[in-house]
Design an enzyme around this catalytic site. Sequence first.
Site, PDB file in Angstrom:
ATOM      1  N   ALA A  19      42.266  42.587  38.986  1.00  0.00           N
ATOM      2  CA  ALA A  19      40.937  42.658  38.381  1.00  0.00           C
ATOM      3  C   ALA A  19      40.945  41.845  37.089  1.00  0.00           C
ATOM      4  CB  ALA A  19      40.571  44.100  38.072  1.00  0.00           C
ATOM      5  N   LYS A  20      39.785  41.618  36.534  1.00  0.00           N
ATOM      6  CA  LYS A  20      39.687  40.993  35.215  1.00  0.00           C
ATOM      7  C   LYS A  20      38.339  41.357  34.634  1.00  0.00           C
ATOM      8  CE  LYS A  20      42.326  38.313  32.678  1.00  0.00           C
ATOM      9  NZ  LYS A  20      43.803  38.310  32.663  1.00  0.00           N
ATOM     10  N   GLY A  21      38.253  41.396  33.315  1.00  0.00           N
ATOM     11  CA  GLY A  21      36.984  41.686  32.672  1.00  0.00           C
ATOM     12  C   GLY A  21      36.756  40.743  31.512  1.00  0.00           C
TER      13      GLY A  21
END
Length: 418
Positions: free
Chosen positions: A107-109
């Site tokens: 994931a990444k934000g």
Amino acid sequence: MTLEQEKNPWEAQAARFDYAAKKLNLDDGIWKILRYPTREIIVHIPVLMDDGTIEVFTGYRVQHSMARGPAKGGIRYAPDVSLDEVRALASWMTWKCAVVNIPFGGAKGGVICDPKHMSQGELERMTRRYTAELIPFIGPEKDVPAPDMNTNEQTMAWIMDTYSMHVGHTSTAVVTGKPVNLGGSRGRKEATGRGISVCCDEALKYLGMTIEGCRVIVQGFGNVGSNAAHLLYKKGYTIIGITEYDGALINLNGIDVPALLEHRAKAGTINGFAKADAFDKDELITQPCEILIPAATENVITSQNAELLRCRILCEGANGPTTTVADDILAEKKVFVIPDILANAGGVTASYFEWVQDRMGYFWTEAEVNQRLDVIMSESFKDVMKYAESHAVDNRIAAYMLAIDRVAYTTKQRGMYA
Ligand SMILES: NC(=O)c1ccc[n+]([C@@H]2O[C@H](COP(=O)([O-])OP(=O)(O)OC[C@H]3O[C@@H](n4cnc5c(N)ncnc54)[C@H](O)[C@@H]3O)[C@@H](O)[C@H]2O)c1
């Protein structure tokens, strides 16, 4: 292809994924599943600014895959964050976790903001509201954020606290990269640099080279670059060059890295260090050396300069430092590339250790963390080499193939729920 297209991170990720998937004869359906993220969340976060006005910031969280475990990946704050970039970084996290065989997806934000022009209070309110918007989607069993560009231990402490207030109990395992007294892991800060140093050791063994006389140039003297340089220095490598955004240093007899760290701590810059000569920062990475470590930022090795590199080994500390066009040039020059999804995976591996320790409520010594990290990094290096040899591909494609194979296997084994 224009330079701008060459530098698009999503295109770079997708091109390598497609090539590796083709080499693996990946089933069409699995190909479609893995090519795109599982979930993309966009939030618009109202924040009360110090001057009494309300600002609305746009934030993203992209969960690429959760097939092998909770999604895992950092959160970055920067003015140029985009959904394409966050998507690419989320996919990279899936492949990176699979390369080192830890039970996480990717994931990444990111939040579009200019943290340099925000007060601590504004950053805290923005972080807490961003976290509150993501409550249904994050958690120790769902998605575990970590620091990335312009976020740090303090940001993780705010996220941990906000999440804990919502669920009604202290939940340290919801984020990694926390301060040690709040459930952080010993050895985490040095872990990415440490993993790089293990990859360098393994590469020398693999290529029949020795540490003695091995010249290293490091681009970027931040967390990754300075720890990699320091650990390699302690192992006996000769660090001949270091570049920063505002200058570069060279000393063909070797830079005294501990002395440079002391100088930087006092002066706030590497410039003016007495025991090395100043050098042109763009030209330093093209000087002859055995190992070049880009550890600053993405897209620094492109069609514009790949031809000029004179290193035997390129060990990618940064994420995405080399474009796909540059990859082909380096392959022709027979540069031995240790790709980012292997070389800098020491960081996420130590994050995994942090998550494990938080869930156990029992914390390891730094020596235990380091010893376990060394084993995972050196085994992963050997796994990638096996794929490179058996499929006759370069190391980057081998790392992608290994990762895709592992994620595809799990996805098939779990079966379709539809
Ligand atoms: N910190 C980690 O654990 C970790 C893990 C995996 C990957 N990475 C990646 O490694 C890279 C560096 O991360 P970091 O945590 O060390 O960041 P950092 O901000 O601590 O350090 C980056 C350093 O590079 C310098 N820099 C920026 N642009 C430069 C340029 N063009 N030339 C030379 N120096 C330049 C900066 O001044 C800074 O000192 C990033 O790509 C990051 O995504 C970091």
